[in-house]
Design an enzyme around this catalytic site. Structure first.
Site, short mmCIF file in Angstrom:
data_model
loop_
_atom_site.label_atom_id
_atom_site.label_comp_id
_atom_site.label_asym_id
_atom_site.label_seq_id
_atom_site.Cartn_x
_atom_site.Cartn_y
_atom_site.Cartn_z
N ASN A 10 -47.39 19.59 -32.83
CA ASN A 10 -46.83 18.80 -33.62
C ASN A 10 -47.02 17.43 -33.18
OD1 ASN A 10 -45.21 17.40 -35.21
ND2 ASN A 10 -43.11 18.27 -34.19
N LYS A 12 -45.85 14.57 -34.78
CA LYS A 12 -44.81 13.89 -35.26
C LYS A 12 -45.31 12.35 -35.79
CE LYS A 12 -42.23 15.89 -31.48
NZ LYS A 12 -40.71 15.99 -30.95
N HIS A 106 -38.13 21.49 -39.05
CA HIS A 106 -37.88 20.85 -37.53
C HIS A 106 -36.59 20.42 -37.32
CE1 HIS A 106 -38.93 18.59 -33.87
NE2 HIS A 106 -40.04 19.30 -33.85
N GLU A 108 -35.83 17.78 -36.03
CA GLU A 108 -35.84 16.31 -36.32
C GLU A 108 -35.43 16.00 -37.62
OE1 GLU A 108 -39.50 14.96 -34.37
OE2 GLU A 108 -38.36 15.33 -32.13
N GLU A 179 -37.15 26.48 -31.15
CA GLU A 179 -36.91 25.39 -30.50
C GLU A 179 -35.60 24.91 -30.11
OE1 GLU A 179 -40.72 23.16 -31.07
OE2 GLU A 179 -39.61 22.47 -32.78
N GLY A 185 -38.47 16.87 -26.35
CA GLY A 185 -38.72 16.02 -26.20
C GLY A 185 -37.73 15.39 -24.89
N SER A 225 -40.49 20.79 -24.89
CA SER A 225 -41.16 20.59 -23.32
C SER A 225 -41.96 21.44 -22.89
CB SER A 225 -39.95 19.92 -22.40
OG SER A 225 -39.08 19.19 -23.23
C1 PEP Z 1 -41.56 19.39 -30.82
O1 PEP Z 1 -41.46 18.32 -31.28
O2 PEP Z 1 -41.47 20.50 -31.81
C2 PEP Z 1 -41.53 19.71 -29.66
C3 PEP Z 1 -41.35 20.76 -29.02
O3 PEP Z 1 -41.75 18.56 -28.67
P1 PEP Z 1 -41.87 18.55 -27.11
O4 PEP Z 1 -42.86 19.38 -26.68
O5 PEP Z 1 -42.20 16.84 -27.02
O6 PEP Z 1 -40.62 18.87 -26.44
#
Ligand code: PEP
Length: 263
Positions: A10, A12, A106, A108, A179, A185, A225
């Site tokens: 992803n 973003k 997601h 976000e 997630e 992040g 992460s």
């Molecule tokens: C994500 O945006 O779905 C995500 C898991 O980001 P990160 O790996 O940077 O934590």
């Protein structure tokens, strides 16, 4: 039944057209040097998908000419087929453009753009009807985890999103990405044990609501992460069928290393 692992990136709001082209060239070079990864991707034993911003999608799709195994998806979709929805893109438009996948729900989008469970359900229905594979994101906040509400939150999000889908579509057309919001992040990933515990509970939930068959083929990803140094541990858990990767998917080298960890 075997579930094909999926390593999904992803991006973003990162990587415009030229950065996408650079990523693809580096990925091609990186994979051509790794015979095991190349064979697994070409033989469909594992999938790699990238989710660039809308304006970079065509460039990523063009990359399929020399990376035919690469899957490409969008990060969002609208539920209506067309209409007066300024700034939105429909599932049929994504399909027509050549997308394989779309990310839905997601955290976000839920947190920063106020996306509701009901909107997530409508988006999921539209995506599946258009023939897209959906990556449905669910996960709890830190506060919810600390209050012992992880599974209640995850089950509510799943139930509200999946309620209208026929059972055979659930396992076949939807990848569930667990997630935890506190891990996205932040550099603080769930431990393999924590990821497995929730992913296993998600599979149990799918079995109870949609049947054993759906649960058996249901792909469940972990996201939050995931990095080159923790991927192998997370991906070795029996109910973790892949990863949704943010930051570490932006560089072809680290993304390919995560794919290699899955193998
Ligand atoms: C994500 O945006 O779905 C995500 C898991 O980001 P990160 O790996 O940077 O934590």
């Amino acid at each position: 039944m075997e579930r094909t692992p999926l390593i999904a990136g992803n991006w973003k709001m990162h990587h415009g057209i030229s950065a996408t082209g650079k990523f693809l060239s580096e990925l091609e070079m990186r994979i051509s040097r790794d015979a095991g990864a190349k064979k697994a991707l070409e033989g469909d034993f594992i999938e790699m998908a990238i989710f660039p911003p809308f304006t970079s999608l065509w460039r990523a799709l063009e990359g399929k000419r020399y990376l035919p195994w690469l899957k490409v998806g969008a990060q969002n979709v609208h539920w209506a087929p067309e209409g007066a929805f300024t700034g939105e893109v429909s599932a049929n438009m994504l399909r027509e453009a050549g997308c394989d996948y779309v990310i839905i729900g997601h955290s976000e989008r839920r947190q920063l753009f106020g996306e509701t469970d009901e909107q997530v359900r409508r988006k999921l229905d539209a995506a599946v009807s258009a023939g897209l594979l959906a990556v449905l994101c669910v996960g709890e906040t830190l506060q919810e985890r600390e209050a012992g509400e992880t599974m209640a939150v995850v089950e509510r999000q799943l139930m509200k999103a999946l309620v209208g889908l026929p059972p055979d579509e659930v396992g076949r057309s939807v990848c569930i990405a667990y997630e935890p919001v506190w891990a996205i992040g932040t550099g603080r990933n769930a431990t393999p044990g924590e990821a497995q515990e929730v992913c296993q509970a998600i599979r149990r939930f799918v079995a109870e609501r949609f049947g054993d068959e759906a649960a058996m083929v249901q792909r469940i990803l972990y996201g939050g992460s995931v990095k080159t140094d923790n991927a192998a541990g997370l991906l070795s858990e029996p109910d973790v069928d892949g990863a949704l990767v943010g930051g570490a998917s932006l560089q072809a080298d680290s993304f390919a290393q995560i794919l290699a960890a899955a193998l």
